[in-house]
Design a protein around this motif. Sequence first.
Motif, PDB file in Angstrom:
ATOM      1  N   GLU A 279       0.808  -1.216   0.000  1.00  0.00           N
ATOM      2  CA  GLU A 279       0.000   0.000   0.000  1.00  0.00           C
ATOM      3  C   GLU A 279       0.844   1.270   0.000  1.00  0.00           C
ATOM      4  OE1 GLU A 279      -3.533   0.580   0.034  1.00  0.00           O
ATOM      5  OE2 GLU A 279      -3.388  -1.451  -0.786  1.00  0.00           O
ATOM      6  N   ASP A 280       2.011   1.226   0.640  1.00  0.00           N
ATOM      7  CA  ASP A 280       2.750   2.467   0.878  1.00  0.00           C
ATOM      8  C   ASP A 280       4.152   2.503   0.287  1.00  0.00           C
ATOM      9  OD1 ASP A 280       3.803   0.557   2.544  1.00  0.00           O
ATOM     10  OD2 ASP A 280       3.819   1.812   4.336  1.00  0.00           O
ATOM     11  N   HIS A 281       4.619   1.412  -0.356  1.00  0.00           N
ATOM     12  CA  HIS A 281       5.954   1.450  -0.935  1.00  0.00           C
ATOM     13  C   HIS A 281       6.085   0.459  -2.089  1.00  0.00           C
ATOM     14  CE1 HIS A 281       6.414  -1.977   1.855  1.00  0.00           C
ATOM     15  NE2 HIS A 281       7.334  -2.408   1.006  1.00  0.00           N
ATOM     16  N   TYR A 282       7.169   0.645  -2.846  1.00  0.00           N
ATOM     17  CA  TYR A 282       7.470  -0.229  -3.971  1.00  0.00           C
ATOM     18  C   TYR A 282       8.767  -0.994  -3.686  1.00  0.00           C
ATOM     19  CZ  TYR A 282       4.376   3.213  -6.169  1.00  0.00           C
ATOM     20  OH  TYR A 282       3.316   4.055  -6.452  1.00  0.00           O
ATOM     21  N   THR A 283       8.961  -2.073  -4.403  1.00  0.00           N
ATOM     22  CA  THR A 283      10.239  -2.790  -4.338  1.00  0.00           C
ATOM     23  C   THR A 283      10.784  -2.912  -5.759  1.00  0.00           C
ATOM     24  OG1 THR A 283       9.142  -4.948  -4.523  1.00  0.00           O
ATOM     25  CG2 THR A 283       9.571  -4.118  -2.301  1.00  0.00           C
ATOM     26  N   PHE A 284      12.093  -2.843  -5.894  1.00  0.00           N
ATOM     27  CA  PHE A 284      12.712  -2.956  -7.211  1.00  0.00           C
ATOM     28  C   PHE A 284      14.037  -3.696  -7.075  1.00  0.00           C
ATOM     29  CE2 PHE A 284      13.533   1.204  -5.340  1.00  0.00           C
ATOM     30  CZ  PHE A 284      14.922   1.271  -5.324  1.00  0.00           C
ATOM     31  N   THR A 285      14.522  -4.210  -8.193  1.00  0.00           N
ATOM     32  CA  THR A 285      15.724  -5.048  -8.164  1.00  0.00           C
ATOM     33  C   THR A 285      17.003  -4.259  -8.386  1.00  0.00           C
ATOM     34  OG1 THR A 285      15.403  -5.548 -10.513  1.00  0.00           O
ATOM     35  CG2 THR A 285      14.475  -7.104  -8.916  1.00  0.00           C
ATOM     36  N   ASP A 286      16.939  -3.234  -9.212  1.00  0.00           N
ATOM     37  CA  ASP A 286      18.132  -2.433  -9.499  1.00  0.00           C
ATOM     38  C   ASP A 286      17.689  -1.054  -9.986  1.00  0.00           C
ATOM     39  OD1 ASP A 286      17.314  -2.783 -12.162  1.00  0.00           O
ATOM     40  OD2 ASP A 286      18.685  -4.464 -12.480  1.00  0.00           O
ATOM     41  N   PHE A 287      18.641  -0.226 -10.359  1.00  0.00           N
ATOM     42  CA  PHE A 287      18.344   1.155 -10.733  1.00  0.00           C
ATOM     43  C   PHE A 287      17.442   1.222 -11.967  1.00  0.00           C
ATOM     44  CE2 PHE A 287      19.636   5.358 -12.599  1.00  0.00           C
ATOM     45  CZ  PHE A 287      19.092   6.145 -11.600  1.00  0.00           C
ATOM     46  N   LEU A 288      17.692   0.375 -12.952  1.00  0.00           N
ATOM     47  CA  LEU A 288      16.855   0.368 -14.146  1.00  0.00           C
ATOM     48  C   LEU A 288      15.422  -0.051 -13.830  1.00  0.00           C
ATOM     49  CD1 LEU A 288      19.206  -1.043 -16.946  1.00  0.00           C
ATOM     50  CD2 LEU A 288      18.393   1.309 -16.656  1.00  0.00           C
ATOM     51  N   ASP A 289      15.275  -1.027 -12.936  1.00  0.00           N
ATOM     52  CA  ASP A 289      13.943  -1.469 -12.522  1.00  0.00           C
ATOM     53  C   ASP A 289      13.224  -0.339 -11.789  1.00  0.00           C
ATOM     54  OD1 ASP A 289      11.810  -3.272 -12.206  1.00  0.00           O
ATOM     55  OD2 ASP A 289      12.527  -3.882 -10.232  1.00  0.00           O
ATOM     56  N   PHE A 290      13.960   0.396 -10.983  1.00  0.00           N
ATOM     57  CA  PHE A 290      13.390   1.565 -10.294  1.00  0.00           C
ATOM     58  C   PHE A 290      12.876   2.579 -11.311  1.00  0.00           C
ATOM     59  CE2 PHE A 290      14.878   5.980  -9.324  1.00  0.00           C
ATOM     60  CZ  PHE A 290      13.785   6.378  -8.578  1.00  0.00           C
ATOM     61  N   LEU A 291      13.678   2.885 -12.334  1.00  0.00           N
ATOM     62  CA  LEU A 291      13.262   3.861 -13.336  1.00  0.00           C
ATOM     63  C   LEU A 291      12.029   3.386 -14.103  1.00  0.00           C
ATOM     64  CD1 LEU A 291      16.709   5.006 -14.812  1.00  0.00           C
ATOM     65  CD2 LEU A 291      15.240   6.254 -13.228  1.00  0.00           C
ATOM     66  N   ASN A 292      11.999   2.090 -14.410  1.00  0.00           N
ATOM     67  CA  ASN A 292      10.847   1.546 -15.131  1.00  0.00           C
ATOM     68  C   ASN A 292       9.564   1.654 -14.310  1.00  0.00           C
ATOM     69  OD1 ASN A 292      12.295   0.865 -17.428  1.00  0.00           O
ATOM     70  ND2 ASN A 292      12.793  -1.190 -16.688  1.00  0.00           N
ATOM     71  N   GLN A 293       9.673   1.302 -13.025  1.00  0.00           N
ATOM     72  CA  GLN A 293       8.499   1.392 -12.151  1.00  0.00           C
ATOM     73  C   GLN A 293       8.063   2.849 -11.970  1.00  0.00           C
ATOM     74  OE1 GLN A 293       8.120  -0.926  -8.611  1.00  0.00           O
ATOM     75  NE2 GLN A 293       9.598  -2.462  -9.271  1.00  0.00           N
ATOM     76  N   TYR A 294       9.028   3.720 -11.820  1.00  0.00           N
ATOM     77  CA  TYR A 294       8.739   5.155 -11.659  1.00  0.00           C
ATOM     78  C   TYR A 294       7.932   5.663 -12.846  1.00  0.00           C
ATOM     79  CZ  TYR A 294       9.675  10.135 -10.740  1.00  0.00           C
ATOM     80  OH  TYR A 294       9.561  11.483 -10.494  1.00  0.00           O
ATOM     81  N   ASP A 295       8.400   5.345 -14.060  1.00  0.00           N
ATOM     82  CA  ASP A 295       7.707   5.816 -15.261  1.00  0.00           C
ATOM     83  C   ASP A 295       6.313   5.196 -15.381  1.00  0.00           C
ATOM     84  OD1 ASP A 295       9.816   7.411 -15.983  1.00  0.00           O
ATOM     85  OD2 ASP A 295      10.698   5.965 -17.375  1.00  0.00           O
ATOM     86  N   MET A 296       6.194   3.921 -15.010  1.00  0.00           N
ATOM     87  CA  MET A 296       4.913   3.234 -15.098  1.00  0.00           C
ATOM     88  C   MET A 296       3.887   3.874 -14.165  1.00  0.00           C
ATOM     89  SD  MET A 296       4.045  -0.784 -14.346  1.00  0.00           S
ATOM     90  CE  MET A 296       5.553  -1.272 -15.174  1.00  0.00           C
ATOM     91  N   VAL A 297       4.292   4.141 -12.943  1.00  0.00           N
ATOM     92  CA  VAL A 297       3.390   4.734 -11.970  1.00  0.00           C
ATOM     93  C   VAL A 297       3.053   6.179 -12.354  1.00  0.00           C
ATOM     94  CG1 VAL A 297       3.157   5.477  -9.570  1.00  0.00           C
ATOM     95  CG2 VAL A 297       4.120   3.224 -10.093  1.00  0.00           C
ATOM     96  N   ALA A 298       4.062   6.923 -12.798  1.00  0.00           N
ATOM     97  CA  ALA A 298       3.829   8.324 -13.173  1.00  0.00           C
ATOM     98  C   ALA A 298       2.878   8.437 -14.355  1.00  0.00           C
ATOM     99  CB  ALA A 298       5.155   9.008 -13.498  1.00  0.00           C
ATOM    100  N   ASP A 299       2.797   7.379 -15.156  1.00  0.00           N
ATOM    101  CA  ASP A 299       1.903   7.394 -16.316  1.00  0.00           C
ATOM    102  C   ASP A 299       0.429   7.411 -15.913  1.00  0.00           C
ATOM    103  OD1 ASP A 299       1.548   7.277 -19.209  1.00  0.00           O
ATOM    104  OD2 ASP A 299       0.784   5.248 -18.890  1.00  0.00           O
ATOM    105  N   CYS A 300       0.147   7.171 -14.637  1.00  0.00           N
ATOM    106  CA  CYS A 300      -1.239   7.233 -14.149  1.00  0.00           C
ATOM    107  C   CYS A 300      -1.752   8.663 -14.109  1.00  0.00           C
ATOM    108  CB  CYS A 300      -1.328   6.642 -12.741  1.00  0.00           C
ATOM    109  SG  CYS A 300      -0.996   4.881 -12.670  1.00  0.00           S
ATOM    110  N   ILE A 301      -0.835   9.633 -14.126  1.00  0.00           N
ATOM    111  CA  ILE A 301      -1.228  11.041 -14.102  1.00  0.00           C
ATOM    112  C   ILE A 301      -1.685  11.435 -15.496  1.00  0.00           C
ATOM    113  CG2 ILE A 301      -0.487  13.406 -13.619  1.00  0.00           C
ATOM    114  CD1 ILE A 301       1.828  12.166 -11.968  1.00  0.00           C
TER     115      ILE A 301
END
Length: 326
Positions: A43-65
């Motif tokens: 509910e309150d945080h994400y998990t990622f495997t490496d820096f590229l995975d972090f960037l991918n998740q960031y972009d995916m979530v930001a696309d909700c805007i």
Amino acid sequence: MQTQNIPKVELHVHIEGTITPSLAKKLATRNGVKLDPSVLQYEDHYTFTDFLDFLNQYDMVADCIRTPQDYEDLVYDYLERCAAENVIYVEFFGSKDHGEACGISYPDMVAGMAKGIERAEADFGIICRCIMTCVRHYGHERALPAAQAMIDHPHPIVVGLGMAGDENAHHPKDFAAAFNLVHKAGYPTTAHAGEAAGPQSVKDCLKYLPIKRIGHGVRSIEDPALVKEIVQKGIALELCPGSNLSLGFYDQPEDHPILKLKEAGCRMSLNSDDPPYFMTTIGMEYENGMQLWGLTEDELRGITKMAIEDAFCDDETKAKLLAKLG
């Protein structure tokens, strides 16, 4: 939390990076955006495997805007959480490029953000401003329109220009035209450097850009002459220790140079960067300052005072914030 009574200030947080999984679900449902369920495990945080995975998740979530209302809601949501931790002022990074990628014009995006800021100040007393950013790995061709938009569509909440993105992409001198444009118009500027890239990235920003602050800047510690220059010029470092540790730039808290930078006389602030991704909050950054690095309440209050002094808001707002600090 032992630091709850300390008034706090945040100068380095990406507004799209504040979206919690619970808010992402709400925005995705409202806008008909399909999210990968693996991103929404908590509910309150994400998990990622490496820096590229972090960037991918960031972009995916930001696309909700997708609408100005989304910006209003996410700004209000973040400021409500900050106010609960006794944060009195926030400067967040906004992105013209992201807004336009989602079909939102610059004026509409800023208007949505402003409504969230105004509501939060009315409801919680927290004050907030925005630093518009260009994205380094997008290149200087897209930086100049971001700078021009600030000048063509001025708004009281937009108080400066920053540069985020891959520190190893392009060279700071390529962005000088954009930074000089807003500098001549009276806006202060900051740039990410000295985190993923080494001290040379900080040197280049100081040489070619009219900056008053450095986003991160921790790797400046690797060059004593650079640290001395930062101190002499009064450049403020926007430190994000939780982010640095989470992304693996430092293995252990004792490896982080926060205390060495402080002892050298660097001006600094404590910040959360992208809180749900790094399982942190601005309140936790202050708490870790005390628990992990032994900073006293007076020292943490001193960091808040520095952050107010180094903020990009007007002097009247700074005076109001300093009065809250006591």
